[in-house]
Motif scaffolding. Structure first.
Motif, mmCIF file in Angstrom:
data_model
loop_
_atom_site.group_PDB
_atom_site.id
_atom_site.type_symbol
_atom_site.label_atom_id
_atom_site.label_comp_id
_atom_site.label_asym_id
_atom_site.label_seq_id
_atom_site.Cartn_x
_atom_site.Cartn_y
_atom_site.Cartn_z
ATOM 1 N N LEU A 132 0.394 -41.488 -37.945
ATOM 2 C CA LEU A 132 0.405 -40.460 -38.993
ATOM 3 C C LEU A 132 -0.838 -39.578 -38.906
ATOM 4 O O LEU A 132 -0.766 -38.363 -39.090
ATOM 5 C CB LEU A 132 0.511 -41.104 -40.372
ATOM 6 C CG LEU A 132 1.882 -41.667 -40.739
ATOM 7 C CD1 LEU A 132 1.818 -42.409 -42.065
ATOM 8 C CD2 LEU A 132 2.918 -40.557 -40.817
ATOM 9 N N TYR A 133 -1.975 -40.171 -38.623
ATOM 10 C CA TYR A 133 -3.213 -39.418 -38.495
ATOM 11 C C TYR A 133 -3.100 -38.404 -37.355
ATOM 12 O O TYR A 133 -3.500 -37.246 -37.487
ATOM 13 C CB TYR A 133 -4.376 -40.389 -38.249
ATOM 14 C CG TYR A 133 -5.723 -39.729 -38.186
ATOM 15 C CD1 TYR A 133 -6.364 -39.286 -39.341
ATOM 16 C CD2 TYR A 133 -6.354 -39.531 -36.960
ATOM 17 C CE1 TYR A 133 -7.606 -38.671 -39.285
ATOM 18 C CE2 TYR A 133 -7.588 -38.915 -36.894
ATOM 19 C CZ TYR A 133 -8.205 -38.486 -38.046
ATOM 20 O OH TYR A 133 -9.432 -37.872 -37.978
ATOM 21 N N LYS A 134 -2.527 -38.821 -36.216
ATOM 22 C CA LYS A 134 -2.318 -37.907 -35.093
ATOM 23 C C LYS A 134 -1.386 -36.761 -35.469
ATOM 24 O O LYS A 134 -1.644 -35.599 -35.147
ATOM 25 C CB LYS A 134 -1.742 -38.664 -33.890
ATOM 26 C CG LYS A 134 -2.709 -39.590 -33.211
ATOM 27 C CD LYS A 134 -2.023 -40.335 -32.069
ATOM 28 C CE LYS A 134 -2.924 -41.387 -31.469
ATOM 29 N NZ LYS A 134 -2.239 -42.166 -30.418
ATOM 30 N N ARG A 135 -0.320 -37.106 -36.166
ATOM 31 C CA ARG A 135 0.636 -36.061 -36.572
ATOM 32 C C ARG A 135 -0.007 -35.066 -37.536
ATOM 33 O O ARG A 135 0.223 -33.856 -37.431
ATOM 34 C CB ARG A 135 1.865 -36.693 -37.230
ATOM 35 C CG ARG A 135 2.780 -37.378 -36.265
ATOM 36 C CD ARG A 135 4.003 -37.893 -36.974
ATOM 37 N NE ARG A 135 4.890 -38.601 -36.075
ATOM 38 C CZ ARG A 135 6.027 -39.153 -36.448
ATOM 39 N NH1 ARG A 135 6.417 -39.081 -37.714
ATOM 40 N NH2 ARG A 135 6.777 -39.782 -35.564
ATOM 41 N N LEU B 8 -0.339 -56.356 -40.458
ATOM 42 C CA LEU B 8 -1.501 -55.472 -40.563
ATOM 43 C C LEU B 8 -1.643 -54.598 -39.316
ATOM 44 O O LEU B 8 -1.976 -53.416 -39.414
ATOM 45 C CB LEU B 8 -2.777 -56.286 -40.776
ATOM 46 C CG LEU B 8 -2.965 -56.860 -42.178
ATOM 47 C CD1 LEU B 8 -4.198 -57.755 -42.220
ATOM 48 C CD2 LEU B 8 -3.098 -55.738 -43.193
ATOM 49 N N GLN B 9 -1.379 -55.160 -38.169
ATOM 50 C CA GLN B 9 -1.438 -54.395 -36.921
ATOM 51 C C GLN B 9 -0.403 -53.275 -36.938
ATOM 52 O O GLN B 9 -0.689 -52.142 -36.545
ATOM 53 C CB GLN B 9 -1.213 -55.322 -35.722
ATOM 54 C CG GLN B 9 -1.277 -54.632 -34.378
ATOM 55 C CD GLN B 9 -2.650 -54.067 -34.079
ATOM 56 O OE1 GLN B 9 -3.670 -54.612 -34.509
ATOM 57 N NE2 GLN B 9 -2.680 -52.959 -33.357
ATOM 58 N N LYS B 10 0.795 -53.617 -37.423
ATOM 59 C CA LYS B 10 1.865 -52.617 -37.479
ATOM 60 C C LYS B 10 1.496 -51.488 -38.443
ATOM 61 O O LYS B 10 1.682 -50.300 -38.138
ATOM 62 C CB LYS B 10 3.169 -53.285 -37.916
ATOM 63 C CG LYS B 10 4.363 -52.390 -37.874
ATOM 64 C CD LYS B 10 5.630 -53.146 -38.204
ATOM 65 C CE LYS B 10 6.834 -52.241 -38.144
ATOM 66 N NZ LYS B 10 8.079 -52.958 -38.438
ATOM 67 N N VAL B 11 0.933 -51.836 -39.599
ATOM 68 C CA VAL B 11 0.515 -50.818 -40.569
ATOM 69 C C VAL B 11 -0.601 -49.952 -39.975
ATOM 70 O O VAL B 11 -0.605 -48.727 -40.148
ATOM 71 C CB VAL B 11 0.059 -51.493 -41.896
ATOM 72 C CG1 VAL B 11 -0.636 -50.499 -42.810
ATOM 73 C CG2 VAL B 11 1.252 -52.113 -42.597
ATOM 74 N N ALA B 12 -1.532 -50.573 -39.259
ATOM 75 C CA ALA B 12 -2.623 -49.824 -38.635
ATOM 76 C C ALA B 12 -2.088 -48.854 -37.591
ATOM 77 O O ALA B 12 -2.536 -47.698 -37.505
ATOM 78 C CB ALA B 12 -3.626 -50.788 -38.014
ATOM 79 N N GLU B 13 -1.122 -49.282 -36.787
ATOM 80 C CA GLU B 13 -0.523 -48.401 -35.779
ATOM 81 C C GLU B 13 0.209 -47.232 -36.438
ATOM 82 O O GLU B 13 0.122 -46.087 -35.972
ATOM 83 C CB GLU B 13 0.425 -49.200 -34.885
ATOM 84 C CG GLU B 13 -0.285 -50.144 -33.944
ATOM 85 C CD GLU B 13 0.664 -51.079 -33.215
ATOM 86 O OE1 GLU B 13 1.903 -51.001 -33.443
ATOM 87 O OE2 GLU B 13 0.179 -51.886 -32.416
ATOM 88 N N MET B 14 0.937 -47.520 -37.526
ATOM 89 C CA MET B 14 1.622 -46.445 -38.251
ATOM 90 C C MET B 14 0.607 -45.455 -38.820
ATOM 91 O O MET B 14 0.821 -44.241 -38.780
ATOM 92 C CB MET B 14 2.488 -47.030 -39.370
ATOM 93 C CG MET B 14 3.729 -47.746 -38.872
ATOM 94 S SD MET B 14 4.691 -48.630 -40.137
ATOM 95 C CE MET B 14 4.723 -47.527 -41.495
ATOM 96 N N GLY B 15 -0.508 -45.967 -39.331
ATOM 97 C CA GLY B 15 -1.559 -45.099 -39.873
ATOM 98 C C GLY B 15 -2.144 -44.206 -38.793
ATOM 99 O O GLY B 15 -2.385 -43.007 -39.010
#
Length: 120
Positions: A20-23, A10-17
């Protein structure tokens, strides 16, 4: 699978999210900047087109006043430019085509009216 493994995923998915939000925000800013640039460029082009149209009208009026055949002058300019473009690509060592061209305004060649190299 334990709770610890799920928390890591879940932490990894949150970091990826978040990444992506920054990009997406960066892309949104770039698109907005591009839109502003395109709008500013469009406005400048409209102004330049208007100025060119005004200048053309002035030149046409002057040409009529002086009895200059504007179509012949424009055609000669296009021919000369086409000859230059063709000469650049093939590396030909011929002379400058515009130097031998007859001036449509004065009826003389670039070498002068009394020069023995002028054509009649």
């Amino acid at each position: 699978m334990g709770i610890g493994g799920t928390a890591k995923k879940l932490q990894k998915v949150a970091e990826m999210g978040e990444e992506l939000y920054k990009r997406i925000n960066d892309l949104r800013e770039q698109v907005n900047e591009m839109r502003e640039t395109v709008t500013a460029t469009h406005d400048r082009v409209e102004v330049l087109e208007s100025e060119v149209a005004e200048q053309r009208a002035i030149l046409e009026a002057l040409a009529r006043t002086e009895g200059i055949d504007l179509d012949a002058v424009v055609a000669e300019a296009h021919i000369t430019e086409a000859e230059r473009s063709n000469g650049e690509g093939d590396g030909s060592a011929g002379g400058d085509a515009s130097a031998d061209a007859e001036d449509s305004v004065t009826g003389t060649t670039a070498n002068g009216p009394g020069d023995s190299t002028s054509r009649d």
